[in-house]
Design a protein around this motif. Structure first.
Motif, PDB file in Angstrom:
ATOM      1  N   SER A 105       0.854  -1.188   0.000  1.00  9.97           N
ATOM      2  CA  SER A 105       0.000   0.000   0.000  1.00  9.97           C
ATOM      3  C   SER A 105       0.898   1.249   0.000  1.00  9.97           C
ATOM      4  O   SER A 105       2.110   1.139  -0.188  1.00  9.97           O
ATOM      5  N   GLY A 106       0.276   2.428   0.210  1.00 11.99           N
ATOM      6  CA  GLY A 106       1.008   3.664  -0.019  1.00 11.99           C
ATOM      7  C   GLY A 106       1.230   4.566   1.167  1.00 11.99           C
ATOM      8  O   GLY A 106       1.639   5.717   0.991  1.00 11.99           O
ATOM      9  N   LEU A 107       0.947   4.098   2.393  1.00 10.16           N
ATOM     10  CA  LEU A 107       1.154   4.831   3.642  1.00 10.16           C
ATOM     11  C   LEU A 107       0.329   6.118   3.740  1.00 10.16           C
ATOM     12  O   LEU A 107       0.547   6.929   4.623  1.00 10.16           O
ATOM     13  N   ALA A 108      -0.615   6.333   2.828  1.00 10.12           N
ATOM     14  CA  ALA A 108      -1.483   7.502   2.927  1.00 10.12           C
ATOM     15  C   ALA A 108      -2.437   7.314   4.098  1.00 10.12           C
ATOM     16  O   ALA A 108      -2.624   6.210   4.615  1.00 10.12           O
ATOM     17  N   LYS A 109      -3.066   8.395   4.515  1.00 13.57           N
ATOM     18  CA  LYS A 109      -4.079   8.263   5.564  1.00 13.57           C
ATOM     19  C   LYS A 109      -5.277   7.508   4.988  1.00 13.57           C
ATOM     20  O   LYS A 109      -5.423   7.349   3.779  1.00 13.57           O
ATOM     21  N   GLY A 110      -6.128   7.022   5.862  1.00  8.79           N
ATOM     22  CA  GLY A 110      -7.308   6.308   5.394  1.00  8.79           C
ATOM     23  C   GLY A 110      -7.038   4.836   5.154  1.00  8.79           C
ATOM     24  O   GLY A 110      -6.433   4.153   5.978  1.00  8.79           O
ATOM     25  N   ALA A 111      -7.460   4.342   3.981  1.00  9.54           N
ATOM     26  CA  ALA A 111      -7.396   2.905   3.691  1.00  9.54           C
ATOM     27  C   ALA A 111      -5.977   2.360   3.701  1.00  9.54           C
ATOM     28  O   ALA A 111      -5.743   1.237   4.162  1.00  9.54           O
ATOM     29  N   ASP A 112      -5.012   3.124   3.186  1.00 12.42           N
ATOM     30  CA  ASP A 112      -3.621   2.653   3.174  1.00 12.42           C
ATOM     31  C   ASP A 112      -3.147   2.352   4.595  1.00 12.42           C
ATOM     32  O   ASP A 112      -2.562   1.299   4.877  1.00 12.42           O
ATOM     33  N   THR A 113      -3.396   3.303   5.492  1.00 13.00           N
ATOM     34  CA  THR A 113      -2.994   3.126   6.885  1.00 13.00           C
ATOM     35  C   THR A 113      -3.668   1.899   7.487  1.00 13.00           C
ATOM     36  O   THR A 113      -3.029   1.089   8.175  1.00 13.00           O
ATOM     37  N   LEU A 114      -4.964   1.746   7.217  1.00  9.63           N
ATOM     38  CA  LEU A 114      -5.707   0.592   7.737  1.00  9.63           C
ATOM     39  C   LEU A 114      -5.122  -0.720   7.212  1.00  9.63           C
ATOM     40  O   LEU A 114      -5.022  -1.709   7.947  1.00  9.63           O
ATOM     41  N   ALA A 115      -4.732  -0.739   5.935  1.00 11.60           N
ATOM     42  CA  ALA A 115      -4.172  -1.961   5.337  1.00 11.60           C
ATOM     43  C   ALA A 115      -2.838  -2.327   5.977  1.00 11.60           C
ATOM     44  O   ALA A 115      -2.600  -3.492   6.324  1.00 11.60           O
ATOM     45  N   HIS A 116      -1.940  -1.336   6.118  1.00 13.60           N
ATOM     46  CA  HIS A 116      -0.646  -1.609   6.748  1.00 13.60           C
ATOM     47  C   HIS A 116      -0.832  -2.098   8.182  1.00 13.60           C
ATOM     48  O   HIS A 116      -0.208  -3.078   8.612  1.00 13.60           O
ATOM     49  N   ARG A 117      -1.700  -1.402   8.918  1.00 10.17           N
ATOM     50  CA  ARG A 117      -1.913  -1.778  10.329  1.00 10.17           C
ATOM     51  C   ARG A 117      -2.522  -3.178  10.439  1.00 10.17           C
ATOM     52  O   ARG A 117      -2.161  -3.945  11.335  1.00 10.17           O
ATOM     53  N   THR A 165      11.522  12.113   4.719  1.00 10.71           N
ATOM     54  CA  THR A 165      10.208  12.717   4.929  1.00 10.71           C
ATOM     55  C   THR A 165       9.208  11.623   5.300  1.00 10.71           C
ATOM     56  O   THR A 165       9.280  10.528   4.759  1.00 10.71           O
ATOM     57  N   ILE A 166       8.309  11.940   6.208  1.00 15.46           N
ATOM     58  CA  ILE A 166       7.183  11.043   6.486  1.00 15.46           C
ATOM     59  C   ILE A 166       5.906  11.837   6.213  1.00 15.46           C
ATOM     60  O   ILE A 166       5.693  12.917   6.765  1.00 15.46           O
ATOM     61  N   TYR A 167       5.078  11.296   5.324  1.00 16.70           N
ATOM     62  CA  TYR A 167       3.819  11.966   4.987  1.00 16.70           C
ATOM     63  C   TYR A 167       2.727  10.919   4.883  1.00 16.70           C
ATOM     64  O   TYR A 167       2.901   9.910   4.193  1.00 16.70           O
ATOM     65  N   PRO A 168       1.621  11.129   5.607  1.00 17.78           N
ATOM     66  CA  PRO A 168       1.358  12.243   6.528  1.00 17.78           C
ATOM     67  C   PRO A 168       2.126  12.079   7.841  1.00 17.78           C
ATOM     68  O   PRO A 168       2.505  10.964   8.202  1.00 17.78           O
ATOM     69  N   ARG A 169       2.295  13.186   8.545  1.00 16.81           N
ATOM     70  CA  ARG A 169       3.060  13.153   9.795  1.00 16.81           C
ATOM     71  C   ARG A 169       2.404  12.230  10.823  1.00 16.81           C
ATOM     72  O   ARG A 169       3.079  11.667  11.683  1.00 16.81           O
ATOM     73  N   SER A 170       1.104  12.086  10.727  1.00 15.73           N
ATOM     74  CA  SER A 170       0.385  11.230  11.674  1.00 15.73           C
ATOM     75  C   SER A 170       0.815   9.765  11.567  1.00 15.73           C
ATOM     76  O   SER A 170       0.552   8.968  12.475  1.00 15.73           O
ATOM     77  N   ASN A 171       1.499   9.407  10.483  1.00  8.53           N
ATOM     78  CA  ASN A 171       1.945   8.022  10.298  1.00  8.53           C
ATOM     79  C   ASN A 171       3.425   7.826  10.636  1.00  8.53           C
ATOM     80  O   ASN A 171       4.008   6.800  10.267  1.00  8.53           O
ATOM     81  N   GLU A 172       4.005   8.768  11.343  1.00  9.22           N
ATOM     82  CA  GLU A 172       5.438   8.670  11.658  1.00  9.22           C
ATOM     83  C   GLU A 172       5.749   7.410  12.465  1.00  9.22           C
ATOM     84  O   GLU A 172       6.709   6.689  12.161  1.00  9.22           O
ATOM     85  N   GLN A 173       4.948   7.134  13.480  1.00  7.51           N
ATOM     86  CA  GLN A 173       5.204   5.948  14.311  1.00  7.51           C
ATOM     87  C   GLN A 173       5.047   4.670  13.492  1.00  7.51           C
ATOM     88  O   GLN A 173       5.866   3.742  13.594  1.00  7.51           O
ATOM     89  N   LEU A 174       4.021   4.618  12.654  1.00 11.39           N
ATOM     90  CA  LEU A 174       3.811   3.453  11.790  1.00 11.39           C
ATOM     91  C   LEU A 174       4.981   3.288  10.824  1.00 11.39           C
ATOM     92  O   LEU A 174       5.491   2.175  10.643  1.00 11.39           O
ATOM     93  N   ALA A 175       5.420   4.385  10.213  1.00 12.58           N
ATOM     94  CA  ALA A 175       6.537   4.323   9.259  1.00 12.58           C
ATOM     95  C   ALA A 175       7.809   3.834   9.932  1.00 12.58           C
ATOM     96  O   ALA A 175       8.558   3.026   9.355  1.00 12.58           O
ATOM     97  N   ASN A 176       8.074   4.295  11.143  1.00 12.28           N
ATOM     98  CA  ASN A 176       9.265   3.849  11.871  1.00 12.28           C
ATOM     99  C   ASN A 176       9.207   2.345  12.141  1.00 12.28           C
ATOM    100  O   ASN A 176      10.221   1.644  12.016  1.00 12.28           O
ATOM    101  N   HIS A 177       8.020   1.851  12.467  1.00 14.40           N
ATOM    102  CA  HIS A 177       7.868   0.409  12.706  1.00 14.40           C
ATOM    103  C   HIS A 177       8.101  -0.368  11.407  1.00 14.40           C
ATOM    104  O   HIS A 177       8.818  -1.389  11.406  1.00 14.40           O
ATOM    105  N   LEU A 178       7.520   0.111  10.308  1.00 11.96           N
ATOM    106  CA  LEU A 178       7.676  -0.585   9.031  1.00 11.96           C
ATOM    107  C   LEU A 178       9.130  -0.588   8.577  1.00 11.96           C
ATOM    108  O   LEU A 178       9.605  -1.562   7.989  1.00 11.96           O
ATOM    109  N   SER A 179       9.846   0.499   8.857  1.00  3.75           N
ATOM    110  CA  SER A 179      11.245   0.595   8.422  1.00  3.75           C
ATOM    111  C   SER A 179      12.146  -0.390   9.159  1.00  3.75           C
ATOM    112  O   SER A 179      13.240  -0.709   8.682  1.00  3.75           O
ATOM    113  N   LYS A 180      11.693  -0.881  10.297  1.00  2.82           N
ATOM    114  CA  LYS A 180      12.493  -1.833  11.081  1.00  2.82           C
ATOM    115  C   LYS A 180      12.065  -3.287  10.843  1.00  2.82           C
ATOM    116  O   LYS A 180      12.902  -4.195  10.857  1.00  2.82           O
TER     117      LYS A 180
END
Length: 295
Positions: free
Chosen positions: A148-160, A179-194
């Motif tokens: 998915s694309g880490l966007a807010k909404g469905a992308d975030t739901l799919a990753h989670r 860069t992390i976009y949206p900023r609200s997904n910073e914690q999720l992005a950090n988890h995915l990067s690890k």
């Protein structure tokens, strides 16, 4: 300075796609000659303004003195150029493949045999969350990686959902890894990067720009065996991704929704136009297995 170092210097200065790179190389033969090409010729070769070509050349010459590979390694960024064995071969089927991929996390996920894109509206409702509860666990049981694309909404739901149910997921970004976009997904992005994977065609310093996201979408569909859409309005960026998937010969699955829901108007219309209606992940697996048997 190796060819890879020169490619990374050029890509940092101007993140051109593979088509533009090939066109450039048809004119100058090797990147060694780029330093001697005139600004006006360079601008003409890759169809950019002379001011842009001037900045590109100046930055490129400067960066040729820098070990970008060492710099990226210090930031835990893995580089996968189009010449690498790790480069996903299915991306070569795109009309304009990325020349370089920048990764953080488990890049082996790019070579997973089964990958499926799960996308939808940025304004996704609880209906998408409920849909993913039915769709994603069976996919994970059958070793599908969720893209998915880490966007807010469905992308975030799919990753989670992929993380929650013990699966693996790839987030394709429309910007660089700094860069992390949206900023609200910073914690999720950090988890995915690890524990999973962040991947982008943009060098780390490149920020999020509106025109980057349609480009990102072609990689989401290009990496995936098929595409699942949970919710989408009639005029939606999600529908651009479905068009790309169809152009690439991929199956598109859509979750039917209430006729009163604006966020289901796009998915319902996709079904009317031939998308496969689904409401659980087993249907997707059966459909893809039938397709494989036919081929």
């Amino acid at each position: 300075m190796t060819t890879l170092h020169k490619l990374l210097a050029l890509h940092y200065a101007y993140p051109l796609t593979l088509n533009k790179l090939h066109y450039l190389l048809r004119n100058i033969q090797t990147l060694n000659e780029l330093e001697t090409v005139s600004v006006s010729n360079l601008a003409q070769m890759i169809n950019i303004k002379q001011e842009t070509a001037y900045t590109l050349k100046r930055t490129y010459v400067s960066l040729c003195q820098t070990d970008l590979l060492e710099f990226y390694a210090s930031k835990d960024i893995e580089i996968i150029p189009y010449t690498s064995d790790l480069y996903p071969t299915q991306l070569f089927q795109l009309s304009d493949p990325p020349a370089v991929l920048y990764c953080k996390g488990d890049s082996n996920l790019l070579t997973a045999q089964n990958k499926i894109a799960c996308i939808g509206s940025r304004e996704a409702t609880a209906y998408s969350a409920e849909a993913f509860k039915q769709i994603i666990p069976p996919l994970i049981q059958h070793h599908y990686v969720i893209v998915s694309g880490l966007a807010k909404g469905a992308d975030t739901l799919a990753h989670r959902a992929a993380v929650h149910y013990g699966g693996k997921t790839i987030a394709v970004l429309g910007h660089g890894l700094q860069t992390i976009y949206p900023r609200s997904n910073e914690q999720l992005a950090n988890h995915l990067s690890k524990h999973h994977l962040l991947v982008t065609e943009y060098p780390p310093h490149v920020g999020a720009k509106k025109h980057h996201f349609p480009m990102r979408n072609r990689i989401i569909s290009g990496l995936s065996n098929a595409l699942v859409v949970t919710e989408a309005a009639l005029r939606s960026g999600t529908l651009i991704t479905t068009e790309l998937a169809l152009e690439q010969g991929k199956d598109v699955f859509a979750v039917p929704g209430p006729i009163t829901s604006l966020q289901s108007a796009g998915t319902n219309n996709l079904i009317r136009e031939g998308a496969i209606p689904i409401w659980n992940g087993y249907q997707i697996i059966e459909e893809l297995q039938m397709f494989q048997m036919k081929n």
